[in-house]
Design a protein around this motif. Structure first.
Motif, PDB file in Angstrom:
ATOM      1  N   VAL A   1       5.048  17.435   2.934  1.00 55.36           N
ATOM      2  CA  VAL A   1       3.983  18.097   2.539  1.00 55.36           C
ATOM      3  C   VAL A   1       2.897  18.698   3.565  1.00 55.36           C
ATOM      4  N   GLU A   2       2.954  18.401   4.714  1.00 56.10           N
ATOM      5  CA  GLU A   2       2.144  18.544   5.626  1.00 56.10           C
ATOM      6  C   GLU A   2       1.710  19.835   5.878  1.00 56.10           C
TER       7      GLU A   2
ATOM      8  N   ASP B   1      12.585   5.233   8.778  1.00 54.84           N
ATOM      9  CA  ASP B   1      13.968   4.864   8.109  1.00 54.84           C
ATOM     10  C   ASP B   1      14.932   4.261   9.100  1.00 54.84           C
TER      11      ASP B   1
ATOM     12  N   SER C   1      19.261   8.397   0.099  1.00 56.68           N
ATOM     13  CA  SER C   1      18.556   9.554  -0.149  1.00 56.68           C
ATOM     14  C   SER C   1      17.771  10.247   0.972  1.00 56.68           C
TER      15      SER C   1
ATOM     16  N   GLU D   1       9.564   8.467  -7.128  1.00 61.09           N
ATOM     17  CA  GLU D   1      10.921   8.275  -6.721  1.00 61.09           C
ATOM     18  C   GLU D   1      11.981   7.992  -8.113  1.00 61.09           C
ATOM     19  N   THR D   2      13.104   7.947  -7.612  1.00 55.69           N
ATOM     20  CA  THR D   2      13.980   8.149  -8.798  1.00 55.69           C
ATOM     21  C   THR D   2      13.767   6.941  -9.765  1.00 55.69           C
TER      22      THR D   2
ATOM     23  N   ARG E   1       0.726   0.241 -11.011  1.00 55.71           N
ATOM     24  CA  ARG E   1       1.235  -1.066 -10.674  1.00 55.71           C
ATOM     25  C   ARG E   1       0.053  -1.705 -10.949  1.00 55.71           C
TER      26      ARG E   1
ATOM     27  N   ASN F   1       3.107  10.495  -6.959  1.00 56.66           N
ATOM     28  CA  ASN F   1       4.398  10.448  -6.175  1.00 56.66           C
ATOM     29  C   ASN F   1       5.407   9.961  -7.000  1.00 56.66           C
TER      30      ASN F   1
ATOM     31  N   GLU G   1       0.619  -1.155  -0.018  1.00 59.80           N
ATOM     32  CA  GLU G   1       0.067   0.022  -0.136  1.00 59.80           C
ATOM     33  C   GLU G   1       0.967   1.287  -0.012  1.00 59.80           C
ATOM     34  N   PRO G   2       0.719   2.111  -1.033  1.00 58.36           N
ATOM     35  CA  PRO G   2       1.571   3.291  -0.876  1.00 58.36           C
ATOM     36  C   PRO G   2       1.067   4.268   0.125  1.00 58.36           C
TER      37      PRO G   2
ATOM     38  N   ARG H   1      12.223  -7.896 -11.420  1.00 57.75           N
ATOM     39  CA  ARG H   1      12.499  -6.542 -11.911  1.00 57.75           C
ATOM     40  C   ARG H   1      13.977  -6.560 -12.694  1.00 57.75           C
TER      41      ARG H   1
ATOM     42  N   ARG I   1      10.113   9.968  11.196  1.00 54.68           N
ATOM     43  CA  ARG I   1      10.731  10.016   9.856  1.00 54.68           C
ATOM     44  C   ARG I   1      12.244  10.523  10.114  1.00 54.68           C
TER      45      ARG I   1
HETATM   46  C1  B12 Z   1       8.064   1.279   2.472  1.00 52.86           C
HETATM   47  C2  B12 Z   1       9.100   1.646   1.397  1.00 52.86           C
HETATM   48  C3  B12 Z   1       9.068   0.485   0.505  1.00 52.86           C
HETATM   49  C4  B12 Z   1       8.070  -0.584   0.183  1.00 52.86           C
HETATM   50  C5  B12 Z   1       6.926  -0.174  -0.835  1.00 52.86           C
HETATM   51  C6  B12 Z   1       6.279   0.895  -0.702  1.00 52.86           C
HETATM   52  C7  B12 Z   1       4.974   0.979  -1.571  1.00 52.86           C
HETATM   53  N1  B12 Z   1       4.098   1.432  -1.203  1.00 52.86           N
HETATM   54  O1  B12 Z   1       5.022   0.179  -2.452  1.00 52.86           O
HETATM   55  C8  B12 Z   1       9.080  -1.482  -0.468  1.00 52.86           C
HETATM   56  C9  B12 Z   1       9.890  -2.492   0.484  1.00 52.86           C
HETATM   57  C10 B12 Z   1       8.244  -2.460  -1.495  1.00 52.86           C
HETATM   58  C11 B12 Z   1      10.076  -0.545  -1.488  1.00 52.86           C
HETATM   59  C12 B12 Z   1      10.788  -0.866  -2.396  1.00 52.86           C
HETATM   60  C13 B12 Z   1      11.654  -0.022  -2.843  1.00 52.86           C
HETATM   61  N2  B12 Z   1      12.239   1.134  -2.573  1.00 52.86           N
HETATM   62 CO1  B12 Z   1      11.406   1.767  -0.914  1.00 52.86          CO
HETATM   63  N3  B12 Z   1      10.792   2.800   0.552  1.00 52.86           N
HETATM   64  C14 B12 Z   1       9.993   2.706   1.447  1.00 52.86           C
HETATM   65  C15 B12 Z   1      10.161   3.594   2.551  1.00 52.86           C
HETATM   66  C16 B12 Z   1      10.692   3.026   3.908  1.00 52.86           C
HETATM   67  C17 B12 Z   1       8.975   4.232   3.377  1.00 52.86           C
HETATM   68  C18 B12 Z   1       7.881   4.863   2.252  1.00 52.86           C
HETATM   69  C19 B12 Z   1       6.660   5.365   3.164  1.00 52.86           C
HETATM   70  O2  B12 Z   1       5.730   4.885   2.978  1.00 52.86           O
HETATM   71  N4  B12 Z   1       7.120   6.543   3.736  1.00 52.86           N
HETATM   72  C20 B12 Z   1       6.063   7.467   4.388  1.00 52.86           C
HETATM   73  C21 B12 Z   1       5.471   8.460   3.691  1.00 52.86           C
HETATM   74  C22 B12 Z   1       4.300   9.186   4.399  1.00 52.86           C
HETATM   75  O3  B12 Z   1       6.544   9.302   3.725  1.00 52.86           O
HETATM   76  P1  B12 Z   1       7.010   9.831   2.078  1.00 52.86           P
HETATM   77  O4  B12 Z   1       6.999   8.793   1.366  1.00 52.86           O
HETATM   78  O5  B12 Z   1       8.585  10.386   2.286  1.00 52.86           O
HETATM   79  O6  B12 Z   1       6.088  11.127   1.611  1.00 52.86           O
HETATM   80  C23 B12 Z   1       6.072  12.403   2.198  1.00 52.86           C
HETATM   81  C24 B12 Z   1       6.721  13.494   1.188  1.00 52.86           C
HETATM   82  O7  B12 Z   1       7.853  12.816   0.389  1.00 52.86           O
HETATM   83  C25 B12 Z   1       5.851  13.801   0.488  1.00 52.86           C
HETATM   84  N5  B12 Z   1       5.424  13.137  -0.747  1.00 52.86           N
HETATM   85  C26 B12 Z   1       5.549  11.887  -1.134  1.00 52.86           C
HETATM   86  N6  B12 Z   1       4.909  11.574  -2.193  1.00 52.86           N
HETATM   87  C27 B12 Z   1       4.091  12.777  -2.693  1.00 52.86           C
HETATM   88  C28 B12 Z   1       3.238  13.263  -3.886  1.00 52.86           C
HETATM   89  C29 B12 Z   1       2.990  14.447  -4.045  1.00 52.86           C
HETATM   90  C30 B12 Z   1       2.031  14.779  -5.259  1.00 52.86           C
HETATM   91  C31 B12 Z   1       3.265  15.493  -2.919  1.00 52.86           C
HETATM   92  C32 B12 Z   1       2.907  16.819  -3.023  1.00 52.86           C
HETATM   93  C33 B12 Z   1       4.107  15.149  -1.807  1.00 52.86           C
HETATM   94  C34 B12 Z   1       4.647  13.656  -1.708  1.00 52.86           C
HETATM   95  O8  B12 Z   1       4.764  13.771   1.259  1.00 52.86           O
HETATM   96  C35 B12 Z   1       4.922  12.872   2.381  1.00 52.86           C
HETATM   97  C36 B12 Z   1       4.479  13.393   3.679  1.00 52.86           C
HETATM   98  O9  B12 Z   1       5.270  14.569   3.840  1.00 52.86           O
HETATM   99  C37 B12 Z   1      10.956   4.625   1.982  1.00 52.86           C
HETATM  100  C38 B12 Z   1      11.550   5.745   2.855  1.00 52.86           C
HETATM  101  C39 B12 Z   1      10.895   6.625   3.421  1.00 52.86           C
HETATM  102  N7  B12 Z   1      11.265   7.468   4.345  1.00 52.86           N
HETATM  103  O10 B12 Z   1       9.922   7.318   2.721  1.00 52.86           O
HETATM  104  C40 B12 Z   1      11.588   3.904   1.039  1.00 52.86           C
HETATM  105  C41 B12 Z   1      12.253   4.508  -0.373  1.00 52.86           C
HETATM  106  C42 B12 Z   1      11.057   5.245  -0.990  1.00 52.86           C
HETATM  107  N8  B12 Z   1      12.448   3.268  -1.232  1.00 52.86           N
HETATM  108  C43 B12 Z   1      13.632   3.537  -2.002  1.00 52.86           C
HETATM  109  C44 B12 Z   1      14.082   2.551  -2.920  1.00 52.86           C
HETATM  110  C45 B12 Z   1      15.400   2.874  -3.512  1.00 52.86           C
HETATM  111  C46 B12 Z   1      13.248   1.475  -3.002  1.00 52.86           C
HETATM  112  C47 B12 Z   1      13.587   0.241  -4.194  1.00 52.86           C
HETATM  113  C48 B12 Z   1      14.147   0.943  -5.434  1.00 52.86           C
HETATM  114  C49 B12 Z   1      14.515  -0.736  -3.453  1.00 52.86           C
HETATM  115  C50 B12 Z   1      15.233  -1.714  -4.520  1.00 52.86           C
HETATM  116  N9  B12 Z   1      16.470  -1.699  -4.608  1.00 52.86           N
HETATM  117  O11 B12 Z   1      14.569  -2.371  -4.813  1.00 52.86           O
HETATM  118  C51 B12 Z   1      12.308  -0.514  -4.225  1.00 52.86           C
HETATM  119  C52 B12 Z   1      11.386  -0.085  -5.497  1.00 52.86           C
HETATM  120  C53 B12 Z   1      10.424   1.008  -5.436  1.00 52.86           C
HETATM  121  C54 B12 Z   1       9.465   1.093  -6.265  1.00 52.86           C
HETATM  122  N10 B12 Z   1       8.777   2.098  -6.487  1.00 52.86           N
HETATM  123  O12 B12 Z   1       8.827   0.077  -6.866  1.00 52.86           O
HETATM  124  C55 B12 Z   1      14.492   5.167  -1.625  1.00 52.86           C
HETATM  125  C56 B12 Z   1      13.826   5.653  -2.609  1.00 52.86           C
HETATM  126  C57 B12 Z   1      15.203   6.713  -3.215  1.00 52.86           C
HETATM  127  C58 B12 Z   1      14.941   7.504  -4.221  1.00 52.86           C
HETATM  128  N11 B12 Z   1      15.730   8.560  -4.541  1.00 52.86           N
HETATM  129  O13 B12 Z   1      13.954   7.563  -5.101  1.00 52.86           O
HETATM  130  C59 B12 Z   1      13.715   5.296  -0.282  1.00 52.86           C
HETATM  131  C60 B12 Z   1      13.630   6.582  -0.043  1.00 52.86           C
HETATM  132  C61 B12 Z   1      14.593   4.584   0.758  1.00 52.86           C
HETATM  133  C62 B12 Z   1      16.110   5.136   0.727  1.00 52.86           C
HETATM  134  N12 B12 Z   1      16.744   4.587   1.951  1.00 52.86           N
HETATM  135  O14 B12 Z   1      16.543   5.759   0.165  1.00 52.86           O
HETATM  136  N13 B12 Z   1      10.036   0.389  -0.423  1.00 52.86           N
END
Ligand code: B12
Ligand code: SF4
Length: 444
Positions: A113-114, A210, A176, A66-67, A48, A64, A25-26, A432, A166
């Motif tokens: 974004v909060e 994290d 990152s 990611e790289t 997806r 949303n 779940e995202p 993948r 966070r």
């Molecule tokens: C859970 C998680 C996963 C889960 C899947 C999540 C899912 N829904 O499918 C799993 C374990 C499967 C996974 C996989 C991967 N992940 Co991941 N994952 C995470 C993790 C730990 C938490 C994500 C989360 O829910 N956060 C909580 C939410 C609330 O926070 P947030 O995402 O930061 O969002 C905030 C802001 O960013 C912003 N925001 C986010 N989206 C949007 C969109 C809009 C429109 C706006 C305005 C704002 C906004 O608002 C939010 C609140 O402030 C993050 C780390 C992190 N701290 O986020 C890594 C992270 C996102 N993952 C990462 C990576 C690299 C991966 C993988 C590529 C790893 C791999 N080698 O396979 C894979 C593939 C990802 C893919 N897209 O397919 C990296 C991304 C780095 C980057 N530069 O893109 C992160 C940051 C981890 C890291 N250590 O660097 N992941």
């Protein structure tokens, strides 16, 4: 007004549906939905698992990024913008490389974004979006209420994602997280987390923090509060957790069955190079692993290959260590230069990047190495990681690791969990690999 939230896929192979891999779940988009004023209509599409219907009515599209999903996100954005819809991008990639992302959207949100989401909505209602939105201060995470009803009728893995805090205080040069949060940490009130978990009515929880142990006093309070819920949870943490006996006991009591720990490398020189010398190295790893095992906590160990002191022998040495220490799960990843990290800037300065921006390059495939390692070729690095994964998840290794009666196979429940997650991971290895980034769906 209607806002459509979109979770993009990484990409897909020609004439094939998106790979069936790690569909969770995202949480970020449910969090965004929760911040959206109640009088605004919301819609959610997960690229997806479904075809994006660009004709569905909407006023603002929020994606949303990611790289790895940037290319696909930009394609989706382009289609909507051609239809006259406003698009806002947010998440890790636009935050770390805003000047690129803004080329593909009407607005981007930099960072969390909060504090700014209602402003974005208001500006969008007046069709007066600014290009960049950025809060000067980190948000207070009180009252965060993800709206998980957006996930209804979509099939995700049976584990719920919950955020407790966070950020991370460390500064590993490839990470990152450290660049995004600038080495700072914020947390949610514990009672709100407890209430949220209770309301989910789910047994398995992934605390997406994290680093679950940035503030060990708070972590202990959290774990104490989780005990009565009788859940099974997993999270991510750093090795120093093992040195706090009380913390380990509370983790176990509150239902922790697994912890992802970034061991990264067995080489002290590599750890130094990545800014993770605090990890310690082999001797500390062994002491920590004994502690985790004694407390029955299974370890998901992650390793990264490609730093300057790695050569083709590093894979076998690390694999051997991983199997001997009976890790619950393990990841063998090659180093990825994510934009906006110190690692990326350093490799660029040294002229070692193989693409200008690999995440947008049509030749780049998931699993390709995007830089020139020092002591092996990019192909050897990619192949070495793949081989290590294959060997770690072959049956002889699974059986050997299964025979850990303190953690992996502590009781029948754990044993089933170990076997199912290992068999699942065995299948995941190649899914993948070789996936082109981006591309419009040909088939679903
Ligand atoms: C859970 C998680 C996963 C889960 C899947 C999540 C899912 N829904 O499918 C799993 C374990 C499967 C996974 C996989 C991967 N992940 Co991941 N994952 C995470 C993790 C730990 C938490 C994500 C989360 O829910 N956060 C909580 C939410 C609330 O926070 P947030 O995402 O930061 O969002 C905030 C802001 O960013 C912003 N925001 C986010 N989206 C949007 C969109 C809009 C429109 C706006 C305005 C704002 C906004 O608002 C939010 C609140 O402030 C993050 C780390 C992190 N701290 O986020 C890594 C992270 C996102 N993952 C990462 C990576 C690299 C991966 C993988 C590529 C790893 C791999 N080698 O396979 C894979 C593939 C990802 C893919 N897209 O397919 C990296 C991304 C780095 C980057 N530069 O893109 C992160 C940051 C981890 C890291 N250590 O660097 N992941
Ligand atoms: S400890 Fe983990 S989350 Fe923290 S900076 Fe290092 S790799 Fe990133």
């Amino acid at each position: 007004m209607k806002v459509t939230f979109i979770m993009p896929s990484v990409g897909r192979k020609d004439n094939e549906p998106y790979v069936d891999s790690w569909k969770m779940e995202p949480l970020a988009l449910a969090t965004l939905a929760g911040l959206t004023p109640p009088d605004i209509e919301i819609d959610f599409l997960d690229d997806r698992i479904e075809t994006i219907d660009y004709n569905r009515a909407t006023d603002l599209v929020a994606i949303n990024v990611e790289t790895y999903t940037a290319q696909r996100a930009y394609e989706i954005s382009k289609r909507y913008r051609q239809l006259g819809k406003q698009v806002v991008l947010g998440g890790f990639h636009p935050t770390l490389i805003p000047n690129e992302a803004i080329e593909f959207a009407d607005a981007i949100v930099i960072g969390e974004v909060e504090n700014i989401w209602t402003q974005v909505i208001e500006d969008s209602q007046e069709r007066k979006l600014k290009k960049y939105y950025k809060s000067d201060v980190r948000p207070v995470l009180n009252g965060v209420k993800p709206r998980r009803e957006i996930f209804k009728h979509k099939q995700y893995l049976p584990i719920s994602l919950v955020e407790s805090g966070r950020g991370c205080k460390f500064a590993c040069n490839f990470c990152s997280i450290s660049s995004f949060f600038n080495q700072s940490y914020i947390a949610r009130p514990i009672q709100e987390i407890v209430k949220e978990i209770e309301s989910l009515n789910k047994k398995f929880i992934f605390l997406v923090d994290d680093n679950i142990n940035v503030d060990s006093k708070r972590s202990k309070e959290l774990f104490r509060a989780l005990i009565p819920l009788r859940i099974s949870w997993a999270s991510q943490g750093s090795i120093n957790i093992a040195e706090d006996e009380e913390l380990l006991c509370l983790m176990k009591k509150s239902g922790c069955f697994g912890l992802l720990i970034g061991f990264e490398s067995l080489s002290k020189n590599n750890l130094n190079q990545m800014g993770k010398n605090w990890n310690g190295g082999l001797e500390r790893y062994m002491q920590a692993l004994k502690k985790f095992r004694d407390h029955g906590i299974g370890i998901y160990a992650t390793f990264v290959f490609g730093y300057d002191y790695d050569d083709i022998n590093s894979f076998d040495t690390t694999l051997d260590f991983a199997i001997k220490n009976k890790f619950f799960l393990a990841a063998f990843n090659h180093l990825v230069p994510f934009p906006g990290t110190p690692l990326y800037n350093q490799l660029k300065k040294e002229g070692r990047l193989l693409f200008d921006n690999w995440w947008l390059d049509p030749k780049y495939r998931f699993g390709d190495v995007a830089f020139m390692p020092k002591q092996m070729s990019p192909e050897e690095l990619s192949r070495g990681c793949m081989e290590a994964r294959r060997k770690f998840y072959r049956f002889s290794s699974i059986l050997r690791r299964f025979s850990d009666f303190k953690a992996n196979c502590r009781n029948p429940y754990n044993a089933v969990q170990f076997l199912s997650l290992n068999l699942f991971s065995q299948k995941e290895i190649i899914k993948r690999q070789g996936l082109p980034l981006g591309r419009e769906a040909a088939v679903q």
